[in-house]
Design a protein around this motif. Structure first.
Motif, PDB file in Angstrom:
ATOM      1  N   UNK A 154       0.611  16.308  82.303  1.00 58.52           N
ATOM      2  CA  UNK A 154       0.623  15.431  81.353  1.00 58.52           C
ATOM      3  C   UNK A 154      -0.306  14.262  81.389  1.00 58.52           C
ATOM      4  N   UNK A 155      -0.639  13.743  82.504  1.00 64.37           N
ATOM      5  CA  UNK A 155      -1.598  12.621  82.695  1.00 64.37           C
ATOM      6  C   UNK A 155      -2.809  13.130  82.330  1.00 64.37           C
ATOM      7  N   UNK A 156      -3.303  14.455  82.900  1.00 64.69           N
ATOM      8  CA  UNK A 156      -4.495  15.002  82.553  1.00 64.69           C
ATOM      9  C   UNK A 156      -4.720  15.237  81.225  1.00 64.69           C
ATOM     10  N   UNK A 157      -3.912  15.684  80.499  1.00 65.38           N
ATOM     11  CA  UNK A 157      -3.795  15.973  79.041  1.00 65.38           C
ATOM     12  C   UNK A 157      -3.853  14.770  78.087  1.00 65.38           C
ATOM     13  N   UNK A 158      -3.874  13.342  79.097  1.00 69.01           N
ATOM     14  CA  UNK A 158      -4.003  12.103  78.257  1.00 69.01           C
ATOM     15  C   UNK A 158      -2.621  11.930  77.330  1.00 69.01           C
ATOM     16  N   UNK A 159      -1.685  12.568  77.743  1.00 68.55           N
ATOM     17  CA  UNK A 159      -0.388  12.306  76.888  1.00 68.55           C
ATOM     18  C   UNK A 159       0.645  11.251  77.521  1.00 68.55           C
ATOM     19  N   UNK A 160       0.197  10.392  78.603  1.00 70.82           N
ATOM     20  CA  UNK A 160       1.135   9.503  78.950  1.00 70.82           C
ATOM     21  C   UNK A 160       1.189   8.490  77.960  1.00 70.82           C
ATOM     22  N   UNK A 161       2.564   7.883  78.005  1.00 70.53           N
ATOM     23  CA  UNK A 161       3.013   6.868  76.992  1.00 70.53           C
ATOM     24  C   UNK A 161       2.623   7.425  75.450  1.00 70.53           C
ATOM     25  N   UNK A 162       2.849   8.819  75.165  1.00 63.74           N
ATOM     26  CA  UNK A 162       2.453   9.254  74.010  1.00 63.74           C
ATOM     27  C   UNK A 162       3.820  10.212  73.630  1.00 63.74           C
ATOM     28  N   UNK A 163       4.240   9.981  72.234  1.00 62.95           N
ATOM     29  CA  UNK A 163       5.431  10.714  71.990  1.00 62.95           C
ATOM     30  C   UNK A 163       5.212  12.355  72.102  1.00 62.95           C
ATOM     31  N   UNK A 164       4.120  12.649  72.154  1.00 61.70           N
ATOM     32  CA  UNK A 164       3.846  14.308  72.177  1.00 61.70           C
ATOM     33  C   UNK A 164       4.047  14.689  73.704  1.00 61.70           C
ATOM     34  N   UNK A 165       4.200  13.880  74.466  1.00 63.35           N
ATOM     35  CA  UNK A 165       4.671  14.137  75.862  1.00 63.35           C
ATOM     36  C   UNK A 165       6.213  14.470  75.900  1.00 63.35           C
ATOM     37  N   UNK A 166       6.724  14.017  74.952  1.00 57.63           N
ATOM     38  CA  UNK A 166       8.330  14.471  75.010  1.00 57.63           C
ATOM     39  C   UNK A 166       8.326  15.820  74.248  1.00 57.63           C
ATOM     40  N   UNK A 167       7.465  16.295  73.433  1.00 61.30           N
ATOM     41  CA  UNK A 167       7.658  17.430  72.667  1.00 61.30           C
ATOM     42  C   UNK A 167       6.801  18.669  73.388  1.00 61.30           C
ATOM     43  N   UNK A 168       5.545  18.477  73.547  1.00 58.68           N
ATOM     44  CA  UNK A 168       4.894  19.378  74.090  1.00 58.68           C
ATOM     45  C   UNK A 168       5.106  20.274  75.314  1.00 58.68           C
ATOM     46  N   UNK A 169       5.522  19.608  76.247  1.00 62.75           N
ATOM     47  CA  UNK A 169       6.085  20.430  77.799  1.00 62.75           C
ATOM     48  C   UNK A 169       7.263  21.000  77.370  1.00 62.75           C
ATOM     49  N   UNK A 170       8.117  20.614  76.547  1.00 54.47           N
ATOM     50  CA  UNK A 170       9.291  21.408  76.303  1.00 54.47           C
ATOM     51  C   UNK A 170       9.307  22.142  75.082  1.00 54.47           C
ATOM     52  N   UNK A 171       8.209  22.284  74.595  1.00 59.21           N
ATOM     53  CA  UNK A 171       8.216  23.025  73.067  1.00 59.21           C
ATOM     54  C   UNK A 171       8.906  24.430  73.035  1.00 59.21           C
ATOM     55  N   UNK A 172       8.522  25.254  74.045  1.00 62.07           N
ATOM     56  CA  UNK A 172       9.117  26.432  73.820  1.00 62.07           C
ATOM     57  C   UNK A 172      10.143  26.674  75.169  1.00 62.07           C
ATOM     58  N   UNK A 173      11.379  27.094  74.701  1.00 59.00           N
ATOM     59  CA  UNK A 173      12.181  27.364  76.174  1.00 59.00           C
ATOM     60  C   UNK A 173      12.260  28.889  76.303  1.00 59.00           C
ATOM     61  N   UNK A 174      12.283  29.282  77.171  1.00 61.29           N
ATOM     62  CA  UNK A 174      12.270  30.745  77.453  1.00 61.29           C
ATOM     63  C   UNK A 174      13.368  31.403  77.180  1.00 61.29           C
ATOM     64  N   UNK A 175      14.593  30.777  77.630  1.00 59.11           N
ATOM     65  CA  UNK A 175      15.803  31.461  77.452  1.00 59.11           C
ATOM     66  C   UNK A 175      15.852  31.724  75.805  1.00 59.11           C
ATOM     67  N   UNK A 176      15.541  30.594  75.111  1.00 56.38           N
ATOM     68  CA  UNK A 176      15.939  30.772  73.576  1.00 56.38           C
ATOM     69  C   UNK A 176      15.085  31.750  72.909  1.00 56.38           C
ATOM     70  N   UNK A 177      13.642  31.965  73.744  1.00 58.56           N
ATOM     71  CA  UNK A 177      12.712  33.049  73.311  1.00 58.56           C
ATOM     72  C   UNK A 177      13.315  34.395  73.555  1.00 58.56           C
TER      73      UNK A 177
END
Lengths: 313, 557
Positions: A154-177
């Motif tokens: 997340x840090x290298x994607x420059x998403x720290x302190x950004x709301x996208x960090x709360x969405x993108x890392x958990x965007x797809x849940x494998x079980x739900x797929x």
């Protein structure tokens, strides 16, 4: 239920009561009563804690003092909304609520889109690389990356302190797929074939045929995602640095779980603040409310959606 | 953790794995920089190196005279009222207008950010910086801290958590401050020179000063009691000896009226450590350490706890770790709140401001036969959850001095103009002054002023209770009686990797087993095997690491 009733009526009409199979016998009133009691008790076990939370959030200081710091089942003579006033006046909780609603709505929509797309891809056996990708997805169910690597990513994607960090890392849940893929596979293959003959592209088949037929599973998975986004505090704790950007769940956590003292060391006089416990409970009520409102609308799909996915999953 | 780290010098792939392990945060940090000194052992962190450090010269602040002066032994200064004249202790703006980042623990509801918080804005103006703080709830700090370290994304000022391989972490990432603070150099920062010498000892590692201590009085805890409940029954508030204590407790207990003497099991247990003269953590004799669990006195205490539990003088929920003991005390359900953190005094006062019956008292502790005062177990002299605030490593000397000036501002002593603003904000907005001259926070102030700057630098603890001038006397008298009897924990200021990594689990398992023994679920004879389990899982390793550091210096400091 209807089929069962019809069957009872049919067989009941033509034969003696004694020949009824056991499960069709008239219920014993005593057993019925015991069942009623059992259901009542289990319902009470679920409802009473909620009631107690609500009652405590509305209780005034005297009532709580009398309860020796415990929860109360009855808010006492004077209903007090002071806890709610105190929480909503500072602006922190109201802003966190708006943030949480935003993240939940945007996150759920994106998650559903991504999950449906991936599940559709994997559900068609002839899609490109479907099998290796499926293995990848199954692998993600078994192994999680761990805290530090996730943080570094997340840090290298420059998403720290950004709301996208709360969405993108958990965007797809494998079980739900996997649940959704199983649902898609249940759809009759003839539909796809006829659509293809009529010249529909894969995307058209997905949007015009598959998704409209999958409302149940979409509703359920959507609810899973929404509840997940709404309750998630941990990623916010790790990734969000500015307290102004905190979502509701994290604010809730600092109030309730950390047992933060409002007042406390060296702070001096804090007269006029409502009791800590009712403030904690008021925040709980505020946090439960939105999900509680959404739930009844999705609930009708719930049993069906989960069952279909589960059997095949 | 240690294993991963040891391997990291051998296998490159393992080194990568060490970095990937969620818990191996420090090992990861080491592997990124390279394993110069071999992070596992405290090789360069021993007492002989550390005792050679020139501690900052103590220079007491003289701008204000306390009503009841403290002592060198560690009794706190006390003020009956907030001083009328509030001298300025920092003459110039410490900052240079730049952004300063920091991270610290917060115990309160999150305050609004600088954009909507006039107090925060005012603080920035006064310090001449743009302070950006990450505020982390106290329960989450141990989770957040390693990720920040591993991400190599350190703020300028960081409230430290003592974690695994702490000395090598400090060595790699944090700024040694000897040249700025050692000896007389600290006099450039007079408010830092005013911090007690004992508190600086917790900042010394690898032979360097690594931060600004967050000082707390050495008394550590008080035995709070509900004096009104004692007076109701005409009981002595400082019972002499174990027997008398038990009699008092029995008198206080009345389950029908929901009244008990003690709330949580840990409280009478801590009281008994002193009554039975257990070691304060560890006992040191000729370079050999004995932990309190290993002492005969501890067995006596467990025995006493078994009989106390049987007598029913403890609240029935005494073994629930989440028991709201403060609320029980406020409600009068329990009469004694033994060995609770002493800053709690202010909280009990404000919690019970609307209860005219509430009377707060303190219990002196006598030894088992009641012949004299029991030795008080002194605290570490620093804030337990975050003993000091460290500075990110940098070559920019101007930046370091600027940051130290900022910390100097934040450490302004009680009663100064800076202190008044730091704790109470702007007059008329964040606080109002009552007739007695005490500042009282307004609702705005209660929300705005809780920014956790007090865990970046703090004034020496001062006894003062707004609206209750007599409290200063009560507390000062109590400290003056108890502190001189005090014994120190010989391992304060030493670092043990086993204590930082293994002891939390080992100690919890041990305490769980003891709780079972007290409740009669396990026989008393089980105690010895529990002690030896604790020894093998953590205790012996801790002892070895502490003893090594002690012996290199030929005894404790």
């Amino acid at each position: 239920m209807t089929t069962l009733d019809q069957a009872t009526a049919k067989t009941g009409a033509g034969s003696r009561a004694g020949k009824r199979p056991v499960w069709m016998e008239r219920p014993n009133p005593l057993v019925q009563f015991l069942k009623f009691i059992a259901l009542l008790v289990s319902a009470a076990l679920v409802i009473l804690p909620f009631w107690s939370v609500l009652a405590t959030s509305l209780a005034d200081k005297q009532t709580l003092d009398a309860a020796a710091g415990g929860m109360v089942m009855w808010p006492g003579r004077g209903l007090s909304l002071s806890a709610y006033q105190a929480i909503l006046s500072g602006g922190v909780v109201t802003r966190a609520l708006v943030i949480s609603i935003g993240i939940t709505v945007i996150g759920t929509l994106l998650s559903l889109a991504a999950t449906a797309g991936l599940a559709y891809w994997l559900s068609r056996s002839r899609s490109f690389a479907a099998r290796p990708v499926l293995m990848l997805v199954l692998g993600a169910v078994l192994f999680s990356p761990g805290l530090i690597p996730s943080y570094l990513l997340v840090k290298q994607l420059n998403l720290l302190d950004n709301w996208w960090s709360l969405i993108l890392p958990v965007l797809v849940n494998a079980f739900n797929v996997i649940v959704m893929r199983a649902f898609f596979q249940e759809l009759p293959a003839e539909l796809f074939e006829s659509a293809a003959i009529d010249g529909a592209s894969s995307l058209t088949i997905l949007t015009r045929i598959v998704l409209p037929l999958s409302k149940a599973v979409l509703a359920v998975i959507g609810l899973f995602y929404a509840v997940g986004y709404w309750n998630a505090f941990f990623n916010a704790l790790i990734y969000i640095q500015t307290a102004d950007k905190w979502p509701m769940a994290l604010v809730l956590r600092t109030y309730v779980v950390n047992q933060t003292t409002i007042g406390g060391e060296q702070i001096g006089s804090t007269e006029g603040l409502p009791p800590q416990l009712s403030m904690e409970m008021a925040i709980l009520v505020i946090a439960i409310l939105p999900i509680l409102i959404v739930y009844p609308f999705i609930q009708k799909h719930f049993a069906k959606g989960v069952m279909i996915g589960a059997v095949k999953g | 953790m240690t294993a991963a780290n040891r391997n990291s010098t051998v296998f490159t792939r393992r080194r990568l794995l060490a970095g990937a392990g969620g818990l191996a945060a420090m090992a990861g940090a080491t592997s990124l920089v390279g394993c110069g000194k071999g992070g596992a052992g405290p090789s360069s962190n021993n007492a002989s190196v550390n005792s050679a450090v020139k501690l900052p010269t103590y220079q007491a602040y003289t701008g204000l005279k306390p009503d009841l002066p403290g002592t060198e032994q560690g009794v706190d200064n006390a003020f009956r009222n907030f001083p009328k004249d509030r001298p300025k202790s920092v003459q110039e703006k410490p900052g240079d207008g730049s952004t300063v980042t920091g991270m610290a623990i917060i115990y309160y509801a999150v305050p609004p950010g600088p954009g909507k918080n006039s107090y925060w804005k005012g603080l920035n103006d006064r310090m001449g910086i743009d302070l950006q703080l990450q505020m982390v709830g106290n329960a989450d700090y141990p989770t957040k801290f390693p990720t920040v370290i591993a991400g190599n994304d350190l703020p300028d000022l960081l409230m430290m958590n003592v974690v695994a391989n702490f000395p090598s972490l400090l060595d790699k990432r944090f700024q040694p401050l000897d040249e700025y603070l050692g000896g007389d150099a600290v006099k450039d920062y007079p408010n830092l020179a005013n911090l007690p010498t004992a508190s600086w000892k917790s900042t010394i590692y690898n032979g360097h000063i690594y931060g600004i201590p967050i000082p707390r009085g050495v008394i550590g805890a008080y035995n709070f009691l509900r004096q009104d409940l004692f007076e109701e029954k005409g009981l002595p508030t400082s019972p002499k000896g174990y027997e008398e204590l038990i009699n008092v407790c029995k008198e206080l207990t009345d389950p029908k009226r929901r009244r008990w003497a003690f709330s949580m099991i840990g409280q009478p247990a801590n009281l008994l450590t002193m009554i039975n003269d257990e070691p304060n953590g560890w006992r040191e004799e000729g370079g050999k350490l004995t932990h309190r669990y290993e002492s005969d006195e501890y067995k006596q205490s467990v025995n006493d706890l078994i009989s106390m539990w049987k007598m029913g003088i403890l609240h029935p929920n005494a073994f629930d770790p989440a028991q709201p003991f403060k609320n029980l005390f406020n409600a009068g359900t329990v009469a004694i709140n033994a060995m609770d953190g002493y800053p709690g005094w202010a909280q009990y006062r404000s919690d019970n401001a609307s209860n005219p019956k509430f009377k707060l008292g303190l219990m002196k502790v006598y030894n088992r036969d009641g012949s004299e005062l029991a030795p008080w177990h002194l605290g570490s002299g620093v804030f337990g959850a975050g003993p000091f605030c460290a500075l990110k490593k940098t070559d920019n000397k101007d930046r370091i001095t600027m940051l130290l000036r900022v910390l100097n501002y934040l450490a302004a002593p009680f009663g100064t103009e800076e202190y008044l603003y730091r704790l109470y904000g702007e007059e008329g907005v964040d606080h109002k002054t009552n007739d007695a001259g005490d500042p009282v926070l307004t609702k705005t102030g209660q929300t705005n002023t809780v920014i956790p700057i007090r865990y970046l630098a703090d004034a020496p603890y001062t006894l003062y209770q707004p609206g209750h001038p007599e409290d200063a006397d009560t507390q000062h008298k109590y400290q003056s009686v108890e502190v001189p009897t005090g014994i120190k924990n010989p391992t304060v200021g030493l670092f043990s990797n086993a204590a930082a990594t293994k002891n939390a689990t080992a100690d919890k398992n041990f305490q769980d087993a003891i709780n079972d023994i007290i409740q009669g679920r396990k026989p008393f004879s089980d105690l010895d095997s529990q002690i030896s389990t604790w020894r093998t899982t953590a205790g012996d390793a801790m002892r070895k690491e502490y003893e090594e550091q002690l012996q290199k210096n030929g005894g404790p400091k």
